[in-house]
Design a protein around this motif. Sequence first.
Motif, mmCIF file in Angstrom:
data_model
loop_
_atom_site.group_PDB
_atom_site.id
_atom_site.type_symbol
_atom_site.label_atom_id
_atom_site.label_comp_id
_atom_site.label_asym_id
_atom_site.label_seq_id
_atom_site.Cartn_x
_atom_site.Cartn_y
_atom_site.Cartn_z
ATOM 1 N N TYR A 1 -2.609 -1.002 -9.132
ATOM 2 C CA TYR A 1 -4.034 -0.686 -9.175
ATOM 3 C C TYR A 1 -4.314 0.684 -8.554
ATOM 4 C CZ TYR A 1 -4.394 -5.628 -10.244
ATOM 5 O OH TYR A 1 -4.243 -6.859 -10.836
ATOM 6 N N LYS A 2 -5.257 1.373 -9.169
ATOM 7 C CA LYS A 2 -5.652 2.712 -8.716
ATOM 8 C C LYS A 2 -6.793 2.591 -7.712
ATOM 9 C CE LYS A 2 -5.934 3.728 -13.128
ATOM 10 N NZ LYS A 2 -6.143 4.424 -14.427
ATOM 11 N N VAL A 3 -6.454 2.215 -6.530
ATOM 12 C CA VAL A 3 -7.447 2.073 -5.471
ATOM 13 C C VAL A 3 -6.741 2.240 -4.131
ATOM 14 C CG1 VAL A 3 -7.194 -0.449 -5.438
ATOM 15 C CG2 VAL A 3 -9.269 0.599 -4.522
ATOM 16 N N GLY A 4 -7.393 2.935 -3.215
ATOM 17 C CA GLY A 4 -6.787 3.163 -1.906
ATOM 18 C C GLY A 4 -7.782 2.925 -0.791
ATOM 19 N N GLY A 5 -7.407 3.330 0.402
ATOM 20 C CA GLY A 5 -8.283 3.230 1.548
ATOM 21 C C GLY A 5 -8.566 1.809 1.991
ATOM 22 N N ALA A 6 -9.581 1.670 2.830
ATOM 23 C CA ALA A 6 -9.962 0.362 3.349
ATOM 24 C C ALA A 6 -10.365 -0.589 2.232
ATOM 25 C CB ALA A 6 -11.114 0.518 4.345
ATOM 26 N N GLN A 7 -10.911 -0.036 1.140
ATOM 27 C CA GLN A 7 -11.330 -0.889 0.029
ATOM 28 C C GLN A 7 -10.144 -1.573 -0.643
ATOM 29 O OE1 GLN A 7 -11.920 2.377 0.297
ATOM 30 N NE2 GLN A 7 -11.634 3.486 -1.626
ATOM 31 N N ALA A 8 -9.007 -0.892 -0.702
ATOM 32 C CA ALA A 8 -7.808 -1.501 -1.289
ATOM 33 C C ALA A 8 -7.309 -2.641 -0.415
ATOM 34 C CB ALA A 8 -6.716 -0.449 -1.462
ATOM 35 N N VAL A 9 -7.322 -2.431 0.892
ATOM 36 C CA VAL A 9 -6.899 -3.479 1.826
ATOM 37 C C VAL A 9 -7.807 -4.697 1.700
ATOM 38 C CG1 VAL A 9 -6.596 -4.057 4.269
ATOM 39 C CG2 VAL A 9 -5.888 -1.804 3.421
ATOM 40 N N ALA A 10 -9.115 -4.454 1.606
ATOM 41 C CA ALA A 10 -10.067 -5.558 1.463
ATOM 42 C C ALA A 10 -9.838 -6.324 0.167
ATOM 43 C CB ALA A 10 -11.496 -5.019 1.508
ATOM 44 N N GLY B 1 -0.732 3.964 6.024
ATOM 45 C CA GLY B 1 -1.894 4.646 5.496
ATOM 46 C C GLY B 1 -2.611 5.384 6.613
ATOM 47 N N ASN B 2 -3.770 5.947 6.289
ATOM 48 C CA ASN B 2 -4.513 6.697 7.299
ATOM 49 C C ASN B 2 -5.225 5.755 8.264
ATOM 50 O OD1 ASN B 2 -6.808 5.754 5.966
ATOM 51 N ND2 ASN B 2 -7.166 7.679 4.881
ATOM 52 N N VAL B 3 -6.064 6.312 9.123
ATOM 53 C CA VAL B 3 -6.715 5.508 10.152
ATOM 54 C C VAL B 3 -7.615 4.436 9.548
ATOM 55 C CG1 VAL B 3 -8.677 7.097 10.421
ATOM 56 C CG2 VAL B 3 -8.018 5.597 12.334
ATOM 57 N N PHE B 4 -8.222 4.710 8.389
ATOM 58 C CA PHE B 4 -9.086 3.718 7.753
ATOM 59 C C PHE B 4 -8.278 2.545 7.215
ATOM 60 C CE2 PHE B 4 -11.459 7.696 7.573
ATOM 61 C CZ PHE B 4 -12.684 7.301 8.102
ATOM 62 N N VAL B 5 -7.103 2.841 6.672
ATOM 63 C CA VAL B 5 -6.208 1.783 6.204
ATOM 64 C C VAL B 5 -5.726 0.950 7.389
ATOM 65 C CG1 VAL B 5 -3.972 1.308 5.124
ATOM 66 C CG2 VAL B 5 -5.491 3.051 4.145
ATOM 67 N N ALA B 6 -5.344 1.618 8.472
ATOM 68 C CA ALA B 6 -4.863 0.905 9.662
ATOM 69 C C ALA B 6 -5.953 0.006 10.246
ATOM 70 C CB ALA B 6 -4.376 1.910 10.706
ATOM 71 N N LEU B 7 -7.164 0.533 10.335
ATOM 72 C CA LEU B 7 -8.269 -0.273 10.866
ATOM 73 C C LEU B 7 -8.580 -1.455 9.953
ATOM 74 C CD1 LEU B 7 -10.700 2.554 12.056
ATOM 75 C CD2 LEU B 7 -9.573 0.883 13.537
ATOM 76 N N ALA B 8 -8.515 -1.221 8.647
ATOM 77 C CA ALA B 8 -8.785 -2.309 7.698
ATOM 78 C C ALA B 8 -7.733 -3.397 7.811
ATOM 79 C CB ALA B 8 -8.850 -1.758 6.277
ATOM 80 N N TYR C 1 0.841 -1.196 0.000
ATOM 81 C CA TYR C 1 0.000 0.000 0.000
ATOM 82 C C TYR C 1 0.878 1.248 0.000
ATOM 83 C CZ TYR C 1 -3.884 3.107 0.987
ATOM 84 O OH TYR C 1 -4.829 4.101 0.892
ATOM 85 N N VAL C 2 0.629 2.118 -0.965
ATOM 86 C CA VAL C 2 1.356 3.390 -1.058
ATOM 87 C C VAL C 2 0.364 4.519 -0.816
ATOM 88 C CG1 VAL C 2 2.755 4.891 -2.515
ATOM 89 C CG2 VAL C 2 2.994 2.414 -2.692
#
Length: 426
Positions: free
Chosen positions: A177-186, A205-212, A121-122
Amino acid sequence: MKKEQLKSGISIRRSLAEASAEQLAAVKSIIAAVQQEGDAALTRFTEKWDGVKVENLRVGEEEIAEAVSRFEPQLLEDLTEAADNIRTYHEYQRQQGYTHTNDDGSYVAQRVTAIPSAGLYVPGGTAAYPSSVLMNVIPAQVAGVKRIVLVSPPGKDGKLSDGVLAAAHILGIEEIYKVGGAQAVAALAYGTESIRPVDKITGPGNVFVALAKREVFGEVAIDMIAGPSEITVIADDTAFADEIAADLLSQAEHDPMATAVLLTTSEDLADAVSAEVEKQLQSLPRQAIAAKAIADHGVIYIGETMERLIEAANELAPEHLEIMADDAEKIADRIENAGAIFIGRFSSEPIGDYFAGANHVLPTNSTARFSSALSVYDFMKRTSIIYYSEQAWQNNEAKIARLARLEGLEGHARAVESRSWKKENR
């Protein structure tokens, strides 16, 4: 910056438990949607959160080539040299297995192999980080990971930054892939029509990435739960206030939640650094972010002795620790808890971020007490191999059976004894 006398029990720990119930609920909802809807969910969430509708999630060869052609040649050369430095550092982390053979012909061994695939994740958003590409990809490549996937949120133009794509090009990474956030982790954890799942997810990543990442852990491996950036500086009256202030701000500009701490024995230096921080803030492009971090999480602690400063640094266990003092190397020898240690006035923290070669993906939130920087080891797994000869079995059968029965596991005892009748009836 706030100034305080150094006391015991200082801390920079901030748990993910502080994330709001709404944030956690949103992450769980996003993960469930990606599991159920696949690419459709990725496209919908990217439009909702990043403000852009992406027609094709995967970055094509032409898009990479165009980004590289637009990229400044000197910067491409600099990134390439940084990549070489990082690769050289991580090559030393290669591990070999081993075999130990006993006199009776039995042996135990450890086989070291790379994990099959990794998703890296970048971050995007307020800043895109080509350096994160280098720091995440290179250890995986050195380890021998066969499939490396890169994900990053697109900009408003629906593209990834030229710098991120140029860094990926230097390393030969093509599955992007052009996708970030919790959706990318999923997507990396469970897979979609476009993205096959991976075995491990790394990158900040941000808090959403960390939580994911926390939510999908167990389905896949993760590197760490990274929090906001941290810097602590140990300094005495030989240090320069303007240099310390600049280094503190180098981390404060990352995130309003970033932590910047100075530990010093000098009241005069404390006053000078505080004034310099305010002065330098006025011309910093990311002034609002850095000012918020300094106001909320910037502290100067004044201690009576260097001994006490060292104790405090070990209590804090910061992500980055700079030492600007007499006998800096001797002080560094006494630091037990830090993600990375920077020794002397010319070892400014950004040198580690970009060019020295050591990895900049580091433990935050005082987890340097028990964890380490991202490395080749994170992309390796170790398999135990056991071979018992007949002689070894004969020598140890009764011992093993007794230990099994000690724990009340008769089936274990019978399993090791089951070979006896075959020996007796040959």
